[in-house]
Design an enzyme around this catalytic site. Structure first.
Site, PDB file in Angstrom:
ATOM      1  N   LYS A  61       0.819  -1.216   0.000  1.00  0.00           N
ATOM      2  CA  LYS A  61       0.000   0.000   0.000  1.00  0.00           C
ATOM      3  C   LYS A  61       0.854   1.269   0.000  1.00  0.00           C
ATOM      4  O   LYS A  61       0.356   2.348  -0.313  1.00  0.00           O
ATOM      5  CB  LYS A  61      -0.982   0.011   1.186  1.00  0.00           C
ATOM      6  CG  LYS A  61      -0.367   0.122   2.561  1.00  0.00           C
ATOM      7  CD  LYS A  61      -1.454   0.038   3.635  1.00  0.00           C
ATOM      8  CE  LYS A  61      -0.903   0.039   5.048  1.00  0.00           C
ATOM      9  NZ  LYS A  61      -0.254   1.265   5.454  1.00  0.00           N
ATOM     10  N   ASP A  62       2.162   1.146   0.327  1.00  0.00           N
ATOM     11  CA  ASP A  62       3.055   2.313   0.302  1.00  0.00           C
ATOM     12  C   ASP A  62       3.668   2.562  -1.069  1.00  0.00           C
ATOM     13  O   ASP A  62       4.290   3.603  -1.296  1.00  0.00           O
ATOM     14  CB  ASP A  62       4.207   2.134   1.310  1.00  0.00           C
ATOM     15  CG  ASP A  62       3.732   2.111   2.752  1.00  0.00           C
ATOM     16  OD1 ASP A  62       2.671   2.701   3.035  1.00  0.00           O
ATOM     17  OD2 ASP A  62       4.422   1.494   3.587  1.00  0.00           O
ATOM     18  N   ARG A  79      -8.067   8.392   4.283  1.00  0.00           N
ATOM     19  CA  ARG A  79      -9.027   7.356   3.865  1.00  0.00           C
ATOM     20  C   ARG A  79      -9.845   6.848   5.052  1.00  0.00           C
ATOM     21  O   ARG A  79     -11.073   6.730   4.984  1.00  0.00           O
ATOM     22  CB  ARG A  79      -8.254   6.182   3.222  1.00  0.00           C
ATOM     23  CG  ARG A  79      -9.103   4.932   2.976  1.00  0.00           C
ATOM     24  CD  ARG A  79      -8.224   3.755   2.589  1.00  0.00           C
ATOM     25  NE  ARG A  79      -7.282   3.361   3.616  1.00  0.00           N
ATOM     26  CZ  ARG A  79      -7.590   2.592   4.663  1.00  0.00           C
ATOM     27  NH1 ARG A  79      -8.804   2.130   4.827  1.00  0.00           N
ATOM     28  NH2 ARG A  79      -6.669   2.284   5.557  1.00  0.00           N
ATOM     29  N   ARG A  80      -9.160   6.545   6.148  1.00  0.00           N
ATOM     30  CA  ARG A  80      -9.873   6.055   7.334  1.00  0.00           C
ATOM     31  C   ARG A  80     -10.767   7.146   7.918  1.00  0.00           C
ATOM     32  O   ARG A  80     -11.893   6.879   8.320  1.00  0.00           O
ATOM     33  CB  ARG A  80      -8.865   5.563   8.380  1.00  0.00           C
ATOM     34  CG  ARG A  80      -8.178   4.255   8.005  1.00  0.00           C
ATOM     35  CD  ARG A  80      -7.014   3.938   8.921  1.00  0.00           C
ATOM     36  NE  ARG A  80      -6.451   2.621   8.644  1.00  0.00           N
ATOM     37  CZ  ARG A  80      -5.198   2.284   8.910  1.00  0.00           C
ATOM     38  NH1 ARG A  80      -4.357   3.169   9.440  1.00  0.00           N
ATOM     39  NH2 ARG A  80      -4.752   1.064   8.629  1.00  0.00           N
ATOM     40  N   ARG A 130       0.665  10.311  14.020  1.00  0.00           N
ATOM     41  CA  ARG A 130       1.737   9.600  13.331  1.00  0.00           C
ATOM     42  C   ARG A 130       2.372   8.666  14.348  1.00  0.00           C
ATOM     43  O   ARG A 130       2.065   8.698  15.515  1.00  0.00           O
ATOM     44  CB  ARG A 130       2.820  10.574  12.833  1.00  0.00           C
ATOM     45  CG  ARG A 130       2.515  11.325  11.567  1.00  0.00           C
ATOM     46  CD  ARG A 130       2.640  10.543  10.276  1.00  0.00           C
ATOM     47  NE  ARG A 130       3.784   9.657  10.127  1.00  0.00           N
ATOM     48  CZ  ARG A 130       4.937   9.993   9.568  1.00  0.00           C
ATOM     49  NH1 ARG A 130       5.147  11.214   9.131  1.00  0.00           N
ATOM     50  NH2 ARG A 130       5.891   9.099   9.439  1.00  0.00           N
ATOM     51  N   ARG A 147       1.158   4.667  18.716  1.00  0.00           N
ATOM     52  CA  ARG A 147      -0.277   4.849  18.470  1.00  0.00           C
ATOM     53  C   ARG A 147      -1.120   4.204  19.567  1.00  0.00           C
ATOM     54  O   ARG A 147      -2.056   4.823  20.072  1.00  0.00           O
ATOM     55  CB  ARG A 147      -0.638   4.284  17.089  1.00  0.00           C
ATOM     56  CG  ARG A 147       0.000   5.080  15.969  1.00  0.00           C
ATOM     57  CD  ARG A 147      -0.324   4.508  14.605  1.00  0.00           C
ATOM     58  NE  ARG A 147       0.456   5.211  13.575  1.00  0.00           N
ATOM     59  CZ  ARG A 147      -0.015   5.596  12.410  1.00  0.00           C
ATOM     60  NH1 ARG A 147      -1.258   5.358  12.078  1.00  0.00           N
ATOM     61  NH2 ARG A 147       0.747   6.224  11.548  1.00  0.00           N
ATOM     62  N   CYS A 155      -1.007   7.471  -2.582  1.00  0.00           N
ATOM     63  CA  CYS A 155      -1.391   6.524  -1.539  1.00  0.00           C
ATOM     64  C   CYS A 155      -1.768   7.206  -0.230  1.00  0.00           C
ATOM     65  O   CYS A 155      -2.147   6.539   0.723  1.00  0.00           O
ATOM     66  CB  CYS A 155      -0.335   5.439  -1.333  1.00  0.00           C
ATOM     67  SG  CYS A 155       1.366   5.934  -1.486  1.00  0.00           S
TER      68      CYS A 155
END
Length: 319
Positions: free
Chosen positions: A81-82, A129-130, A151, A157, A244
């Site tokens: 995905k990166d 996106r989230r 981040r 997180r 992305c």
């Protein structure tokens, strides 16, 4: 084949090292050669800016690709995905192994599910996106949440939740599975609620395009169904001209009749980060027999999404 050690380029994060370690083991088995990990720091690892601000596209990838082109490493492992959707001519995507769970997950205080979070719950994520999909779902179902940009690595997180700064954070199931921390998940987000990033849960193994023997060896690790799915998803992303870090979700899954895979369904979504406007569409067709067929499925769905106004929901489109 040579018995000289193969050099595998990897990011230094705990997750990247875990992913690369798993690939190294598989490559040792198919080549009979030792594999040594070469740790490389990328711009995305050292910058503290939010991904959307530093461009998203390629920030975790460029340094690894540069090392490949210079011959400092023999192959590299990326989170798919990166990867930017444009493939450099001098490099080849030699293998896309079997995909991990593509879903997003919640890690929340008091083991809460997403729909059980209190009114005004603060949910951390670094992904537009989230944010777009969580806010869209909340609007549609009368939930009151606040998405907070964050981040950092997994420890950082989850630490925001442990310290009480946030009520929950959103992470990728695949990453937590790969570092053995899936027991900390309090809720799996259905893909009907949040579509993952294109390629989420899949790894990309890349090497120099002129290294025919290594390309052939790495091809042993390729999973054709995973490759077809992520090719369709990334083609959708490319046709939307979105990077992305754009608020685009996509997932291709295979629909089976008993044991026989009959069709591929591709779903795509794009939305404003506040969730106020969303374009979500899907298409189903025969399982593509070629990468070009999978890419065509992505382009077709992207064209339908653009016709519904998707371009205006993405902010700056990638060039």
């Amino acid at each position: 084949m040579s018995t000289k050690a193969l050099r595998l380029g990897t990011r230094r994060s705990k997750l990247a090292m875990a992913q690369s370690g798993q690939v190294a083991k598989a490559v040792r088995e198919v080549t009979g050669r030792p594999v040594e990990l070469v740790e490389i720091t990328t711009y995305g690892d050292v910058s503290r800016a939010h991904l959307a601000q530093i461009g998203g596209t390629g920030v975790f990838v460029t340094a690894l690709r540069d090392a490949l082109v210079r011959g400092e490493v023999d192959f590299a492992v990326h989170s798919l995905k990166d990867l930017p959707t444009a493939q450099p001519e001098e490099l080849v995507l030699a293998a896309v192994p079997v995909r991990e769970d593509p879903r997003d997950v919640i890690v929340a205080r008091d083991a809460l599910k997403f729909t059980d979070l209190p009114r005004g719950a603060r949910i951390g994520t670094g992904s537009p996106r989230r944010m777009a999909q969580l806010n869209g779902y909340a609007r549609a179902h009368g939930l009151d949440i606040e998405t907070v940009p964050i981040r950092g690595n997994v420890d950082t997180r989850i630490g925001y939740v442990r310290d009480g700064e946030l009520d929950a954070v959103v992470l990728a199931a695949a990453g937590l599975n790969r570092i053995g921390r899936s027991d900390e998940v309090t809720d799996f987000l259905s893909v009907d609620t949040v579509l993952p990033a294109p390629g989420q849960g899949a790894l990309a193994i890349e090497c120099a395009a002129d290294n025919a023997s290594l390309i052939a060896a790495l091809a042993e690790l390729d999973d054709p169904f995973t490759r077809a799915a992520v090719t369709a998803e990334r083609s959708l992303l490319a046709a939307l001209e979105a990077g992305c870090s754009a608020p685009v979700g996509a997932l291709a899954d295979l629909l089976a009749d008993g044991q026989i895979v009959k069709e591929m369904r591709l779903r795509g979504v794009v939305g404003t980060t506040d969730g106020s406007r969303m374009v979500q569409l899907s298409t189903t067709g025969p399982v593509p027999e070629t990468n070009e067929g999978a890419a065509a499925l992505g382009r077709e769905l992207a064209a339908e999404m653009l016709a519904q106004g998707a371009a205006g929901l993405m902010g700056e489109r990638a060039q």
